[in-house]
Scaffold this motif. Structure first.
Motif, PDB file in Angstrom:
ATOM      1  N   LYS A  51       0.830  -1.210   0.000  1.00 54.05           N
ATOM      2  CA  LYS A  51       0.000   0.000   0.000  1.00 54.05           C
ATOM      3  C   LYS A  51       0.869   1.266   0.000  1.00 54.05           C
ATOM      4  O   LYS A  51       0.669   2.197   0.793  1.00 54.05           O
ATOM      5  CB  LYS A  51      -0.964   0.002   1.190  1.00 54.05           C
ATOM      6  CG  LYS A  51      -1.980  -1.139   1.164  1.00 54.05           C
ATOM      7  CD  LYS A  51      -2.923  -1.083   2.344  1.00 54.05           C
ATOM      8  CE  LYS A  51      -4.057  -2.090   2.249  1.00 54.05           C
ATOM      9  NZ  LYS A  51      -3.623  -3.498   2.072  1.00 54.05           N
ATOM     10  N   LEU A  52       1.830   1.273  -0.919  1.00 50.74           N
ATOM     11  CA  LEU A  52       2.784   2.379  -1.026  1.00 50.74           C
ATOM     12  C   LEU A  52       2.662   3.069  -2.373  1.00 50.74           C
ATOM     13  O   LEU A  52       2.259   2.453  -3.370  1.00 50.74           O
ATOM     14  CB  LEU A  52       4.222   1.860  -0.915  1.00 50.74           C
ATOM     15  CG  LEU A  52       4.726   1.355   0.438  1.00 50.74           C
ATOM     16  CD1 LEU A  52       6.097   0.705   0.237  1.00 50.74           C
ATOM     17  CD2 LEU A  52       4.835   2.513   1.417  1.00 50.74           C
ATOM     18  N   SER A  53       3.032   4.344  -2.402  1.00 50.74           N
ATOM     19  CA  SER A  53       3.277   5.013  -3.675  1.00 50.74           C
ATOM     20  C   SER A  53       4.742   4.779  -4.047  1.00 50.74           C
ATOM     21  O   SER A  53       5.577   4.504  -3.178  1.00 50.74           O
ATOM     22  CB  SER A  53       3.018   6.516  -3.545  1.00 50.74           C
ATOM     23  OG  SER A  53       1.670   6.754  -3.204  1.00 50.74           O
ATOM     24  N   ALA A  54       5.031   4.885  -5.320  1.00 50.95           N
ATOM     25  CA  ALA A  54       6.417   4.699  -5.749  1.00 50.95           C
ATOM     26  C   ALA A  54       7.306   5.780  -5.131  1.00 50.95           C
ATOM     27  O   ALA A  54       6.859   6.915  -4.938  1.00 50.95           O
ATOM     28  CB  ALA A  54       6.494   4.765  -7.277  1.00 50.95           C
ATOM     29  N   PRO A  55       8.552   5.455  -4.830  1.00 55.63           N
ATOM     30  CA  PRO A  55       9.448   6.440  -4.205  1.00 55.63           C
ATOM     31  C   PRO A  55       9.724   7.615  -5.138  1.00 55.63           C
ATOM     32  O   PRO A  55       9.956   7.436  -6.327  1.00 55.63           O
ATOM     33  CB  PRO A  55      10.721   5.631  -3.930  1.00 55.63           C
ATOM     34  CG  PRO A  55      10.658   4.476  -4.878  1.00 55.63           C
ATOM     35  CD  PRO A  55       9.215   4.157  -5.042  1.00 55.63           C
ATOM     36  N   THR A  56       9.668   8.824  -4.565  1.00 59.36           N
ATOM     37  CA  THR A  56       9.944  10.044  -5.342  1.00 59.36           C
ATOM     38  C   THR A  56      10.972  10.924  -4.654  1.00 59.36           C
ATOM     39  O   THR A  56      11.095  12.103  -4.960  1.00 59.36           O
ATOM     40  CB  THR A  56       8.650  10.845  -5.565  1.00 59.36           C
ATOM     41  OG1 THR A  56       8.073  11.143  -4.281  1.00 59.36           O
ATOM     42  CG2 THR A  56       7.658  10.079  -6.423  1.00 59.36           C
ATOM     43  N   SER A  57      11.681  10.352  -3.704  1.00 61.61           N
ATOM     44  CA  SER A  57      12.705  11.105  -2.973  1.00 61.61           C
ATOM     45  C   SER A  57      13.816  10.133  -2.596  1.00 61.61           C
ATOM     46  O   SER A  57      13.572   8.945  -2.364  1.00 61.61           O
ATOM     47  CB  SER A  57      12.092  11.726  -1.711  1.00 61.61           C
ATOM     48  OG  SER A  57      13.114  12.162  -0.834  1.00 61.61           O
ATOM     49  N   TRP A  58      15.041  10.648  -2.521  1.00 62.37           N
ATOM     50  CA  TRP A  58      16.120   9.793  -2.021  1.00 62.37           C
ATOM     51  C   TRP A  58      15.777   9.295  -0.619  1.00 62.37           C
ATOM     52  O   TRP A  58      16.097   8.157  -0.259  1.00 62.37           O
ATOM     53  CB  TRP A  58      17.439  10.570  -2.008  1.00 62.37           C
ATOM     54  CG  TRP A  58      18.010  10.812  -3.373  1.00 62.37           C
ATOM     55  CD1 TRP A  58      18.004  11.990  -4.067  1.00 62.37           C
ATOM     56  CD2 TRP A  58      18.649   9.846  -4.219  1.00 62.37           C
ATOM     57  NE1 TRP A  58      18.598  11.808  -5.289  1.00 62.37           N
ATOM     58  CE2 TRP A  58      19.006  10.516  -5.405  1.00 62.37           C
ATOM     59  CE3 TRP A  58      18.946   8.496  -4.088  1.00 62.37           C
ATOM     60  CZ2 TRP A  58      19.660   9.859  -6.459  1.00 62.37           C
ATOM     61  CZ3 TRP A  58      19.595   7.833  -5.130  1.00 62.37           C
ATOM     62  CH2 TRP A  58      19.944   8.523  -6.294  1.00 62.37           C
ATOM     63  N   ALA A  59      15.097  10.143   0.163  1.00 66.52           N
ATOM     64  CA  ALA A  59      14.739   9.758   1.531  1.00 66.52           C
ATOM     65  C   ALA A  59      13.768   8.580   1.553  1.00 66.52           C
ATOM     66  O   ALA A  59      13.800   7.757   2.474  1.00 66.52           O
ATOM     67  CB  ALA A  59      14.134  10.962   2.261  1.00 66.52           C
ATOM     68  N   ASP A  60      12.906   8.479   0.533  1.00 61.77           N
ATOM     69  CA  ASP A  60      11.934   7.380   0.505  1.00 61.77           C
ATOM     70  C   ASP A  60      12.618   6.012   0.511  1.00 61.77           C
ATOM     71  O   ASP A  60      12.064   5.030   1.016  1.00 61.77           O
ATOM     72  CB  ASP A  60      11.047   7.489  -0.741  1.00 61.77           C
ATOM     73  CG  ASP A  60      10.069   8.652  -0.659  1.00 61.77           C
ATOM     74  OD1 ASP A  60       9.868   9.184   0.454  1.00 61.77           O
ATOM     75  OD2 ASP A  60       9.529   9.036  -1.723  1.00 61.77           O
ATOM     76  N   LEU A  61      13.808   5.940  -0.075  1.00 58.42           N
ATOM     77  CA  LEU A  61      14.499   4.645  -0.161  1.00 58.42           C
ATOM     78  C   LEU A  61      15.022   4.172   1.188  1.00 58.42           C
ATOM     79  O   LEU A  61      15.449   3.022   1.317  1.00 58.42           O
ATOM     80  CB  LEU A  61      15.657   4.711  -1.166  1.00 58.42           C
ATOM     81  CG  LEU A  61      15.280   5.023  -2.609  1.00 58.42           C
ATOM     82  CD1 LEU A  61      16.527   4.960  -3.498  1.00 58.42           C
ATOM     83  CD2 LEU A  61      14.226   4.045  -3.125  1.00 58.42           C
ATOM     84  N   LEU A  62      15.004   5.065   2.176  1.00 59.64           N
ATOM     85  CA  LEU A  62      15.463   4.670   3.518  1.00 59.64           C
ATOM     86  C   LEU A  62      14.338   4.066   4.350  1.00 59.64           C
ATOM     87  O   LEU A  62      14.569   3.591   5.472  1.00 59.64           O
ATOM     88  CB  LEU A  62      16.050   5.885   4.257  1.00 59.64           C
ATOM     89  CG  LEU A  62      17.211   6.605   3.558  1.00 59.64           C
ATOM     90  CD1 LEU A  62      17.747   7.715   4.457  1.00 59.64           C
ATOM     91  CD2 LEU A  62      18.326   5.638   3.178  1.00 59.64           C
TER      92      LEU A  62
END
Length: 324
Positions: free
Chosen positions: A128-139
């Protein structure tokens, strides 16, 4: 060492030896087009950019190839600084915009691209996530052991990633290094080549890959259910270079190839062969989907002098402090 050949006619007699960082599905159609047009056979070896740089250094006293084709411009700048390239200023060099070539003619850019995030759509739906759009999202801990990206010891794509993080964090090396250490906790594996994460993510064996646009868009074109996004903080614009190798045994053939590869006619082949890069020559046709994607991405222009001079230090730092 085994060279792959592009001989397509019985008349092809002259032979040009090329080292290329471009995967064979992208490089071979271009080389065959050159052979068809000129009758000059190309024998090529494909390896990742970092491996080719190491090969050139090892063969310095007895070069085994005439041209290096493909790979990030920072790799070419490092090769220039190491005295491994020969300057060549042909008509294609003159027609290429200044930001895509070495002012002394040691290399010429022929294509542009960048890196993106490619995420498995089923994983996003399940979590239930949106695709990552920030470098921070990958953490996000949800990506623990779910990210594949390239190994800086071998891959030019990895250098594009390191430089993108460096620029996204305001060219603050300490902050960029701290981020990479945190990202490392979520990395499942570092792949030998930049394209290595494409199929694992497409097949659901990993959630996210950090890839060049060319591999991400090709994966989507093949029908895999993936989502391609870019970090809002930005990424660097990658310049794919080509150069004559110092001591080339077939210098005249190398010059003919470099002239051809810098031309609009060659760079129009990107569209014809669904190679998702943008041409460096202003008169060549841009691939529509790639052009739209690049418009939407925040891009940084790399200081190639700095990147080439610091390439080895950045790789060593990544090996010793991030991927240990």
């Amino acid at each position: 060492m085994i060279f792959v050949t592009t001989a397509v006619t019985a008349q092809a007699q002259e032979k040009l030896r090329v080292y290329t960082a471009w995967p064979e599905p992208f490089s071979a159609p271009l080389f065959k087009a050159f052979t068809k047009q000129t009758g000059i056979e190309i024998q090529f070896v494909r390896q990742s950019a970092g491996e080719l740089l190491a090969r050139l250094q090892a063969e310095r006293s007895n070069p085994q190839a005439d041209v290096m084709f493909g790979g990030p411009a920072d790799t070419f700048h490092a090769a220039k600084n190491a005295g491994l390239l020969e300057p060549y200023k042909g008509p294609g060099w003159a027609a290429t915009p200044d930001i895509y070539k070495d002012p002394q003619g040691f290399y010429t850019g022929f294509a542009r691209l960048t890196i993106v995030f490619m995420t498995n759509a089923a994983f996003l739906k399940e979590k239930k996530l949106s695709a990552p759009t920030s470098w921070a999202d990958l953490l996000n801990p949800v990506y623990r052991n779910q990210i594949q990206t390239a190994d800086a010891r071998t891959s030019g794509t990895a250098m594009t990633r390191l430089l993108s993080i460096y620029y996204a964090f305001g060219q603050d090396e300490a902050k960029a290094l701290d981020y990479q250490k945190k990202l490392n906790a979520n990395v499942q594996s570092y792949t030998k080549s930049g394209a290595g994460g494409a199929i694992p993510v497409a097949m659901g064996q990993a959630a996210v890959a950090l890839l060049h646009t060319v591999e991400a868009l090709e994966t989507k074109k093949k029908g895999y259910d993936v989502v391609i996004t870019a970090p809002k903080e930005g990424v660097v614009e990658g310049i794919e270079g080509m150069a004559m190798i110092k001591g080339a045994k077939n210098r005249e053939l190398a010059a003919r190839f470099l002239d051809w590869a810098a031309s609009p006619a060659m760079q129009d082949l990107f569209v014809a062969n669904s190679i998702f890069v943008l041409p460096a020559h202003p008169q060549a046709k841009p691939e529509p989907e790639m052009a739209e994607m690049m418009k939407a991405v925040k891009l940084y222009q790399v200081d190639l002098e700095w990147a080439g001079a610091n390439r080895k230090r950045l790789v060593d730092q990544w090996v010793n402090e991030v991927a240990r």
